[in-house]
Design a protein around this motif. Structure first.
Motif, mmCIF file in Angstrom:
data_model
loop_
_atom_site.group_PDB
_atom_site.id
_atom_site.type_symbol
_atom_site.label_atom_id
_atom_site.label_comp_id
_atom_site.label_asym_id
_atom_site.label_seq_id
_atom_site.Cartn_x
_atom_site.Cartn_y
_atom_site.Cartn_z
ATOM 1 N N UNK A 7 9.212 -0.330 8.441
ATOM 2 C CA UNK A 7 9.895 0.337 9.542
ATOM 3 C C UNK A 7 9.289 -0.078 10.888
ATOM 4 N N UNK B 48 -4.581 9.049 -1.606
ATOM 5 C CA UNK B 48 -3.208 8.608 -1.897
ATOM 6 C C UNK B 48 -3.035 7.114 -1.651
ATOM 7 N N UNK B 49 -3.753 6.599 -0.671
ATOM 8 C CA UNK B 49 -3.445 5.249 -0.192
ATOM 9 C C UNK B 49 -4.542 4.241 -0.532
ATOM 10 N N UNK C 35 -0.503 9.023 6.559
ATOM 11 C CA UNK C 35 -1.535 8.257 5.844
ATOM 12 C C UNK C 35 -2.665 7.808 6.755
ATOM 13 N N UNK D 76 -15.674 -1.288 6.280
ATOM 14 C CA UNK D 76 -15.041 -2.487 5.727
ATOM 15 C C UNK D 76 -15.698 -3.740 6.325
ATOM 16 N N UNK E 253 -10.296 -11.427 10.391
ATOM 17 C CA UNK E 253 -10.000 -10.689 9.158
ATOM 18 C C UNK E 253 -8.558 -10.231 9.092
ATOM 19 N N UNK F 12 0.661 14.990 3.728
ATOM 20 C CA UNK F 12 0.907 13.918 2.752
ATOM 21 C C UNK F 12 2.375 13.912 2.342
ATOM 22 N N UNK G 232 -14.124 -6.033 9.490
ATOM 23 C CA UNK G 232 -13.300 -5.075 10.211
ATOM 24 C C UNK G 232 -14.152 -3.949 10.805
ATOM 25 N N UNK H 145 0.836 -1.192 0.000
ATOM 26 C CA UNK H 145 0.000 0.000 0.000
ATOM 27 C C UNK H 145 0.881 1.256 0.000
ATOM 28 N N UNK H 146 0.564 2.235 -0.878
ATOM 29 C CA UNK H 146 1.377 3.458 -0.920
ATOM 30 C C UNK H 146 1.482 4.098 0.470
ATOM 31 N N UNK H 147 2.606 4.652 0.775
ATOM 32 C CA UNK H 147 2.922 5.284 2.068
ATOM 33 C C UNK H 147 2.924 4.277 3.214
ATOM 34 N N UNK I 212 11.572 13.145 13.182
ATOM 35 C CA UNK I 212 11.655 12.440 11.898
ATOM 36 C C UNK I 212 11.129 11.010 11.929
ATOM 37 N N UNK I 213 10.907 10.460 13.105
ATOM 38 C CA UNK I 213 10.447 9.063 13.207
ATOM 39 C C UNK I 213 8.916 9.032 13.263
ATOM 40 N N UNK I 214 8.270 8.307 12.336
ATOM 41 C CA UNK I 214 6.805 8.291 12.294
ATOM 42 C C UNK I 214 6.191 7.152 13.115
ATOM 43 N N UNK I 215 5.092 7.467 13.774
ATOM 44 C CA UNK I 215 4.342 6.465 14.552
ATOM 45 C C UNK I 215 2.870 6.594 14.190
ATOM 46 N N UNK I 216 2.263 5.498 13.794
ATOM 47 C CA UNK I 216 0.862 5.507 13.375
ATOM 48 C C UNK I 216 0.012 4.756 14.385
ATOM 49 N N UNK J 276 4.376 11.974 4.528
ATOM 50 C CA UNK J 276 4.093 10.543 4.600
ATOM 51 C C UNK J 276 2.901 10.175 5.468
ATOM 52 N N UNK K 130 -2.111 3.068 19.446
ATOM 53 C CA UNK K 130 -1.425 1.950 20.099
ATOM 54 C C UNK K 130 0.093 2.036 19.939
ATOM 55 N N UNK K 131 0.591 3.134 19.363
ATOM 56 C CA UNK K 131 2.043 3.335 19.328
ATOM 57 C C UNK K 131 2.501 4.376 20.349
ATOM 58 N N UNK L 166 10.932 -1.936 14.199
ATOM 59 C CA UNK L 166 10.943 -1.120 15.410
ATOM 60 C C UNK L 166 10.141 -1.775 16.527
ATOM 61 N N UNK M 104 6.086 2.613 5.734
ATOM 62 C CA UNK M 104 5.940 2.744 7.181
ATOM 63 C C UNK M 104 5.943 1.368 7.846
ATOM 64 N N UNK N 270 -9.399 6.882 17.160
ATOM 65 C CA UNK N 270 -8.055 6.682 17.710
ATOM 66 C C UNK N 270 -7.299 8.010 17.789
#
Lengths: 200, 200
Positions: free
Chosen positions: A65, B47-48, B170, B56, A170, B165, B59, A56-58, B179-183, B168, B186-187, A69, A62, B15
């Motif tokens: 990484x 984008x994604x 998403x 969904x 799922x 965007x 889900x 999946x884009x982006x 500079x470090x991304x967390x999505x 990065x 739960x991160x 991590x 991630x 979230x």
């Protein structure tokens, strides 16, 4: 003793691997056993329109990484496999074949397969590699290769995937505790508390 | 003092709401400020190929259960809104308009908007409701309604989405620490450790 909790995973799922390292001890702390259920995410994704995270884009970049991590955060050995994702029919069939003879041995095989893929970068999509990993645990290599082609074992895996979908599974890992579903290795803290308290 | 960490969210993201309750204190524990950035997930999803979780198959049902369960696990008040998801242009524009005058007041408005939607079940997709919530914090209602139609404020939101965007982003919440991304909410445990250790 209360019923086992159920742990669904795909052998190609990094978060499934992370959960596999933790789940037995976590459950044991609460006097619970764990039923392991390898499934094929590709089959499940037909229900949900899901796709492998890394495509999946982006989100793909991630995710790679985050796999590494999160593994390090949990002090779990992890190396991103050079081929990812992979087909996991053979690994899953091997699990169910061994399980029919010895459930404990099936879990040991699952751990060895996960480790082969996510630590040693061995491509466990091939029957040959699965048989070699199994042989390392004392299983007969030729018998394993024959089992992987056995229509009854293929059926067993299909049935397990269907049963998982019927239960609402799922993704991977997907853990069901007394009817309560938890998706993702990042829900292990909630699984732990649910086992302790019986829910909230 | 080191640079602020960046917190991206959509006002319609459960979230994102959970993270919004925790993020300032978490960062403050490590001597860090937090820059809040409301964005429109609908723009990002172009984008994604993403889509709202609750739409969904399988889900979706799980997600609604997980929102409430995770909120309770974190001891955060939460009530699933009767209209979900919603458009959040007006809420986001209100944030950026206030921010231009007073960044601290913008954060207070964001918290009030999140609370209106996820605790009080008020539909903050309408300019009128946003203006009423803002008025409750002392902002001029008529000036707010005018601002929500101001092309400069609309542009500002578009620029913020484009900038997110480009970095990065998403999903929601999405947190960037040096500079470090967390999505994901739960991160936050990893964000906490990253702030403490500088990474691993």
């Amino acid at each position: 003793m209360p019923a086992p909790i159920d742990f669904y995973f795909d052998f190609s799922s990094p978060y499934g691997y992370l959960a596999s390292v933790k789940i037995d001890k976590l459950a044991e702390n609460h006097g619970r056993a764990v039923g392991w259920h390898p499934i094929l995410l590709g089959v499940v994704f037909k229900q949900t329109g899901g796709q492998p995270l890394t495509t999946i884009p982006l989100k793909g970049d991630y995710s790679k990484r985050d796999f590494a991590r999160t593994a390090a955060f949990l002090s779990i050995e992890f190396k991103m496999p050079s081929t990812f994702p992979i087909a996991t029919q053979q690994a899953s069939r091997a699990f169910y074949w061994v399980q029919q003879q010895n459930p404990g041995a099936a879990k040991a095989l699952a751990k060895a397969l996960f480790r082969s893929y996510f630590v040693e970068d061995r491509n466990i999509s091939s029957a040959e590699t699965v048989a070699v990993v199994a042989a390392g645990l004392g299983h007969d290599r030729a018998a394993m290769l024959a089992a992987l082609n056995d229509p009854a074992i293929k059926d067993k895996l299909r049935q397990e995937c269907d049963a998982a979908i019927a239960k609402g599974v799922f993704g991977s890992p997907y853990i069901i505790v007394d009817g309560e579903p938890f998706w993702g290795s990042d829900r292990l803290d909630q699984v732990d508390k649910w086992l302790e308290t019986g829910g909230w």
